[in-house]
Design a protein around this motif. Structure first.
Motif, PDB file in Angstrom:
ATOM      1  N   SER A  59       0.848  -1.193   0.000  1.00  0.00           N
ATOM      2  CA  SER A  59       0.000   0.000   0.000  1.00  0.00           C
ATOM      3  C   SER A  59       0.877   1.234   0.000  1.00  0.00           C
ATOM      4  O   SER A  59       2.081   1.166   0.262  1.00  0.00           O
ATOM      5  CB  SER A  59      -0.933   0.020   1.222  1.00  0.00           C
ATOM      6  N   GLY A  60       0.250   2.376  -0.297  1.00  0.00           N
ATOM      7  CA  GLY A  60       0.981   3.634  -0.325  1.00  0.00           C
ATOM      8  C   GLY A  60       0.048   4.796  -0.557  1.00  0.00           C
ATOM      9  O   GLY A  60      -1.160   4.614  -0.759  1.00  0.00           O
ATOM     10  N   PRO A  61       0.579   6.007  -0.562  1.00  0.00           N
ATOM     11  CA  PRO A  61      -0.256   7.204  -0.687  1.00  0.00           C
ATOM     12  C   PRO A  61      -0.826   7.388  -2.088  1.00  0.00           C
ATOM     13  O   PRO A  61      -0.308   6.823  -3.067  1.00  0.00           O
ATOM     14  CB  PRO A  61       0.706   8.340  -0.335  1.00  0.00           C
ATOM     15  N   LEU A  62      -1.871   8.203  -2.166  1.00  0.00           N
ATOM     16  CA  LEU A  62      -2.509   8.482  -3.456  1.00  0.00           C
ATOM     17  C   LEU A  62      -1.538   9.119  -4.444  1.00  0.00           C
ATOM     18  O   LEU A  62      -1.660   8.937  -5.654  1.00  0.00           O
ATOM     19  CB  LEU A  62      -3.713   9.411  -3.252  1.00  0.00           C
ATOM     20  N   ALA A 101      -2.712   7.951  -8.072  1.00  0.00           N
ATOM     21  CA  ALA A 101      -4.093   7.511  -8.315  1.00  0.00           C
ATOM     22  C   ALA A 101      -5.039   8.635  -7.922  1.00  0.00           C
ATOM     23  O   ALA A 101      -4.698   9.517  -7.130  1.00  0.00           O
ATOM     24  CB  ALA A 101      -4.401   6.244  -7.525  1.00  0.00           C
ATOM     25  N   GLN A 102      -6.233   8.583  -8.485  1.00  0.00           N
ATOM     26  CA  GLN A 102      -7.236   9.612  -8.200  1.00  0.00           C
ATOM     27  C   GLN A 102      -8.035   9.302  -6.947  1.00  0.00           C
ATOM     28  O   GLN A 102      -8.441  10.202  -6.223  1.00  0.00           O
ATOM     29  CB  GLN A 102      -8.195   9.752  -9.399  1.00  0.00           C
ATOM     30  N   THR A 103      -8.263   8.020  -6.691  1.00  0.00           N
ATOM     31  CA  THR A 103      -9.103   7.633  -5.549  1.00  0.00           C
ATOM     32  C   THR A 103      -8.421   6.546  -4.745  1.00  0.00           C
ATOM     33  O   THR A 103      -7.620   5.762  -5.271  1.00  0.00           O
ATOM     34  CB  THR A 103     -10.479   7.133  -6.019  1.00  0.00           C
ATOM     35  N   ALA A 104      -8.759   6.495  -3.450  1.00  0.00           N
ATOM     36  CA  ALA A 104      -8.208   5.471  -2.578  1.00  0.00           C
ATOM     37  C   ALA A 104      -8.880   4.126  -2.856  1.00  0.00           C
ATOM     38  O   ALA A 104     -10.016   4.070  -3.322  1.00  0.00           O
ATOM     39  CB  ALA A 104      -8.407   5.867  -1.116  1.00  0.00           C
ATOM     40  N   GLY A 105      -8.136   3.040  -2.564  1.00  0.00           N
ATOM     41  CA  GLY A 105      -8.700   1.711  -2.733  1.00  0.00           C
ATOM     42  C   GLY A 105      -7.740   0.758  -3.394  1.00  0.00           C
ATOM     43  O   GLY A 105      -6.653   1.145  -3.841  1.00  0.00           O
ATOM     44  N   PRO A 106      -8.084  -0.519  -3.475  1.00  0.00           N
ATOM     45  CA  PRO A 106      -7.199  -1.535  -4.052  1.00  0.00           C
ATOM     46  C   PRO A 106      -7.221  -1.529  -5.576  1.00  0.00           C
ATOM     47  O   PRO A 106      -8.252  -1.232  -6.193  1.00  0.00           O
ATOM     48  CB  PRO A 106      -7.768  -2.843  -3.503  1.00  0.00           C
ATOM     49  N   VAL A 107      -6.070  -1.844  -6.176  1.00  0.00           N
ATOM     50  CA  VAL A 107      -5.983  -2.036  -7.624  1.00  0.00           C
ATOM     51  C   VAL A 107      -5.167  -3.297  -7.883  1.00  0.00           C
ATOM     52  O   VAL A 107      -4.252  -3.620  -7.116  1.00  0.00           O
ATOM     53  CB  VAL A 107      -5.325  -0.838  -8.339  1.00  0.00           C
ATOM     54  N   PRO A 108      -5.482  -4.050  -8.933  1.00  0.00           N
ATOM     55  CA  PRO A 108      -4.671  -5.220  -9.254  1.00  0.00           C
ATOM     56  C   PRO A 108      -3.326  -4.803  -9.833  1.00  0.00           C
ATOM     57  O   PRO A 108      -3.229  -3.826 -10.578  1.00  0.00           O
ATOM     58  CB  PRO A 108      -5.522  -5.955 -10.305  1.00  0.00           C
ATOM     59  N   TYR A 135       1.392 -11.621 -16.366  1.00  0.00           N
ATOM     60  CA  TYR A 135       1.445 -12.496 -15.213  1.00  0.00           C
ATOM     61  C   TYR A 135       1.094 -11.705 -13.962  1.00  0.00           C
ATOM     62  O   TYR A 135       1.428 -10.553 -13.821  1.00  0.00           O
ATOM     63  CB  TYR A 135       2.831 -13.133 -15.062  1.00  0.00           C
ATOM     64  N   GLY A 136       0.472 -12.289 -13.029  1.00  0.00           N
ATOM     65  CA  GLY A 136       0.064 -11.652 -11.782  1.00  0.00           C
ATOM     66  C   GLY A 136      -0.666 -12.734 -11.004  1.00  0.00           C
ATOM     67  O   GLY A 136      -0.535 -13.915 -11.314  1.00  0.00           O
ATOM     68  N   LYS A 137      -1.389 -12.413 -10.072  1.00  0.00           N
ATOM     69  CA  LYS A 137      -1.823 -11.069  -9.751  1.00  0.00           C
ATOM     70  C   LYS A 137      -1.446 -10.761  -8.317  1.00  0.00           C
ATOM     71  O   LYS A 137      -1.211 -11.657  -7.522  1.00  0.00           O
ATOM     72  CB  LYS A 137      -3.342 -10.932  -9.900  1.00  0.00           C
ATOM     73  N   ALA A 138      -1.398  -9.489  -8.012  1.00  0.00           N
ATOM     74  CA  ALA A 138      -1.221  -9.028  -6.650  1.00  0.00           C
ATOM     75  C   ALA A 138      -2.115  -7.814  -6.502  1.00  0.00           C
ATOM     76  O   ALA A 138      -2.651  -7.292  -7.485  1.00  0.00           O
ATOM     77  CB  ALA A 138       0.238  -8.686  -6.375  1.00  0.00           C
ATOM     78  N   THR A 139      -2.282  -7.364  -5.288  1.00  0.00           N
ATOM     79  CA  THR A 139      -3.148  -6.207  -5.041  1.00  0.00           C
ATOM     80  C   THR A 139      -2.362  -5.133  -4.296  1.00  0.00           C
ATOM     81  O   THR A 139      -1.708  -5.421  -3.286  1.00  0.00           O
ATOM     82  CB  THR A 139      -4.382  -6.601  -4.215  1.00  0.00           C
ATOM     83  N   TYR A 140      -2.442  -3.923  -4.825  1.00  0.00           N
ATOM     84  CA  TYR A 140      -1.828  -2.763  -4.182  1.00  0.00           C
ATOM     85  C   TYR A 140      -2.957  -1.818  -3.793  1.00  0.00           C
ATOM     86  O   TYR A 140      -3.869  -1.566  -4.589  1.00  0.00           O
ATOM     87  CB  TYR A 140      -0.862  -2.071  -5.137  1.00  0.00           C
ATOM     88  N   THR A 141      -2.894  -1.307  -2.577  1.00  0.00           N
ATOM     89  CA  THR A 141      -3.963  -0.443  -2.093  1.00  0.00           C
ATOM     90  C   THR A 141      -3.468   0.986  -1.946  1.00  0.00           C
ATOM     91  O   THR A 141      -2.474   1.241  -1.258  1.00  0.00           O
ATOM     92  CB  THR A 141      -4.503  -0.921  -0.732  1.00  0.00           C
ATOM     93  N   TYR A 142      -4.161   1.888  -2.623  1.00  0.00           N
ATOM     94  CA  TYR A 142      -3.889   3.313  -2.442  1.00  0.00           C
ATOM     95  C   TYR A 142      -4.617   3.777  -1.180  1.00  0.00           C
ATOM     96  O   TYR A 142      -5.844   3.666  -1.085  1.00  0.00           O
ATOM     97  CB  TYR A 142      -4.358   4.122  -3.644  1.00  0.00           C
ATOM     98  N   ALA A 143      -3.853   4.253  -0.229  1.00  0.00           N
ATOM     99  CA  ALA A 143      -4.423   4.667   1.045  1.00  0.00           C
ATOM    100  C   ALA A 143      -4.633   6.174   1.062  1.00  0.00           C
ATOM    101  O   ALA A 143      -3.724   6.945   0.749  1.00  0.00           O
ATOM    102  CB  ALA A 143      -3.504   4.266   2.196  1.00  0.00           C
ATOM    103  N   GLY A 144      -5.836   6.568   1.431  1.00  0.00           N
ATOM    104  CA  GLY A 144      -6.106   7.985   1.579  1.00  0.00           C
ATOM    105  C   GLY A 144      -5.449   8.527   2.840  1.00  0.00           C
ATOM    106  O   GLY A 144      -4.990   7.774   3.713  1.00  0.00           O
ATOM    107  N   ALA A 145      -5.387   9.834   2.962  1.00  0.00           N
ATOM    108  CA  ALA A 145      -4.794  10.446   4.146  1.00  0.00           C
ATOM    109  C   ALA A 145      -5.624  10.083   5.377  1.00  0.00           C
ATOM    110  O   ALA A 145      -6.854  10.151   5.349  1.00  0.00           O
ATOM    111  CB  ALA A 145      -4.730  11.961   3.985  1.00  0.00           C
ATOM    112  N   PRO A 146      -4.973   9.686   6.493  1.00  0.00           N
ATOM    113  CA  PRO A 146      -5.717   9.282   7.687  1.00  0.00           C
ATOM    114  C   PRO A 146      -6.344  10.479   8.401  1.00  0.00           C
ATOM    115  O   PRO A 146      -5.950  11.630   8.190  1.00  0.00           O
ATOM    116  CB  PRO A 146      -4.647   8.639   8.566  1.00  0.00           C
TER     117      PRO A 146
END
Length: 541
Positions: free
Chosen positions: A386-389, A432-439, A449-460
């Motif tokens: 995961s990481g910031p937007l 990214a424009q919005t927070a949430g998971p992306v493949p 080849y994949g897959k994995a999921t990366y999550t864009y985390a919004g500011a807490p």
């Protein structure tokens, strides 16, 4: 691999500098800076068929995507000459520039971007009206320009500023300045738009820019005084003219290494590749000629998974009557003869490293290169998850058989890798424009080849701290409620680290640390998406 050879030199005008080729590959236009003319070469006969007179000092020339017009930057008269390629005559002159050098036409043919060296700006010309419609101020010394295949960005080399500036064509403004170059001159963009290649005249190297992050992700050294750079249409090879030793370097872009240095040129300046990628026209400023260089023989790429399925471009001589292509003893999964020097083949299933053989007619078999089989690509994990937007961090993909990775996709956003090994790929995370998971998908030369999921985390965000008071001795259980807390990395109260556990995306259970003295303390939560602070939210008593 057979060594590429130059063929007969074609005599052009005085002090030639630049070349451009028509989309059909039938004509090469060469600017003769010292003669104020343009030589037109017929690629079938390799003869100059006409010479076009232009105003003083033509430098760079560009041809529209439809091939109907050519534009030449005339340095001496602060203008651009418009040439009708059907009649090879100058039909108009566009004024108002300031010592123009480099220029490029957008993929839709609607605009022309011109580096005005004297004005430290890039001028924008409407090709429909032939008028200057905008000027983009840049730092100092603009020379080379190149546009991305989608027409969204223009890259400008600035020799005086040792930088490359990026122009957003939607707003005609500079959106990024990339530093760290040493006398950058030429620039070319890869066919997929993921890389920009910059020849550093003073650094004896080629800089590789990631167009998604606008950062230099690699440098290729050993190029004495490089000037021109051109990338093949299949994105496999790059060619760089080296004024320092009168050579042309051939670079394998898959492996990011120089695979050949062809000598025998004469102060080579610019160069263009034919649309079929089998020949390169090199302008020799030193003896006023143009040389024709044959692409090196071999298979590109030369690695792929054991399961087969890798598209391979085979370059060689006399391939037009090929009746079979074999990888080792196995027939290619398929092959198509493009022309006498190129075959498009697909690797078969195999388990060892092999030669690539072609059968010419019914009797003659010749090895044209080698192909190396690797274990099938497999993505095992990514780090971080995961990481910031805003993106920008480095993500590492771990697996096997990743050596032919061409891009890593975050959802539908493709990013070129910054480094590639067989078991590990690194890439800069795009915004990214919005927070949430992306493949996350790794795309290799043969498959995805994949897959994995990366999550864009919004500011807490911290909404409440309950209870809000506790002993200076610490050890009190506290519940922090808020938003975007799922990827919490640390919690501090009064600057001291607190033990915590993530209950949900909106709740964290915390045990207070001891405090030196009573009084209010700041509560700080740090996540992969950012940091939230609740000033004085917990009161030590």
């Amino acid at each position: 691999m057979d060594e590429p050879l130059t063929v007969d030199e074609i005599l052009v005008g005085h002090a030639p500098i630049w070349a451009a080729i028509t989309p059909d590959g039938r004509r090469v236009y060469v600017t003769n800076f010292g003669a104020s003319s343009i030589s037109v070469i017929d690629t079938r006969t390799r003869n100059v068929i006409t010479t076009i007179g232009v105003t003083s000092g033509p430098w760079e020339i560009a041809i529209t995507p439809d091939g109907l017009r050519a534009y030449a930057a005339c340095f001496g008269t602060d203008s651009v000459a418009v040439i009708d390629t059907a009649t090879n005559t100058v039909t108009a002159t566009i004024e108002g520039l300031d010592k123009p050098l480099g220029l490029t036409v957008t993929p839709d043919g609607s605009r022309l971007y011109v580096a005005s060296l004297g004005g430290s700006r890039v001028d924008v010309i409407s090709t429909a009206t032939g008028t200057l419609i905008a000027s983009v101020p840049v730092s100092s010394g603009p020379r080379g320009v190149a546009v991305t295949p989608d027409g969204a960005q223009v890259y400008v080399t600035e020799e005086a500023a040792n930088a490359v500036e990026v122009i957003d064509t939607a707003t005609d403004t500079v959106i990024e300045t990339i530093t760290g170059f040493l006398l950058p001159r030429g620039v070319a963009v890869s066919p997929d738009g993921q890389r920009a290649y910059v020849s550093e005249y003073g650094g004896n190297r080629l800089g590789v820019v990631d167009t998604a992050t606008h950062t230099v992700v690699a440098t290729l050294t050993g190029l004495p005084i490089p000037f021109g750079v051109a990338v093949s249409h299949n994105g496999v090879l790059a060619y760089v003219t080296c004024d320092g030793d009168d050579s042309v370097a051939v670079i394998d872009l898959i492996r990011s290494e120089i695979i050949d240095k062809v000598p025998g040129f004469h102060a080579p300046s610019w160069l263009v590749i034919t649309p079929d990628d089998v020949e390169v026209y090199v302008v020799n400023n030193g003896n006023e000629t143009v040389s024709v260089l044959a692409a090196p023989s071999g298979g590109y790429p030369n690695v792929g998974p054991m399961s087969g399925g890798t598209p391979v471009t085979i370059i060689g001589e006399g391939l037009g009557n090929t009746t079979a292509v074999r990888f080792g003893g196995r027939p290619a999964a398929s092959f198509t003869i493009v022309n006498n020097r190129e075959i498009q083949a697909v690797s078969p299933l195999l388990v060892r490293d092999v030669g690539i053989d072609v059968t010419l007619g019914q009797r003659t078999t010749r090895t044209v290169g080698r192909f190396y089989y690797l274990p099938d690509s497999l993505l095992t994990q990514i780090c971080p998850v995961s990481g910031p937007l805003g993106g920008g961090g480095t993500l590492t993909v771990t697996g096997r058989g990743l050596i032919t990775t061409t891009s890593v996709h975050f959802g539908n956003v493709a990013v070129a890798p910054s480094s590639v090994l067989d078991d590990q790929v690194t890439v800069t995370v795009p915004p990214a424009q919005t927070a949430g998971p992306v493949p996350v998908t790794v795309v290799t030369r043969s498959n995805s080849y994949g897959k994995a999921t990366y999550t864009y985390a919004g500011a807490p965000n911290i909404a409440s701290v309950t209870p809000a008071t506790g002993s200076t001795a610490g050890g009190d259980p506290v519940l922090i409620e808020g938003a975007e807390l799922a990827f919490t990395q640390s919690v501090t109260i009064g600057g001291a680290a607190a033990a915590f556990g993530i209950v949900s995306p909106t709740r964290i259970a915390v045990v207070t640390p001891p405090a030196d003295a009573p009084g209010p303390a700041h509560v700080v939560v740090t996540t992969t998406g950012g940091t939230a602070t609740a000033p004085g939210a917990f009161d030590y008593t």
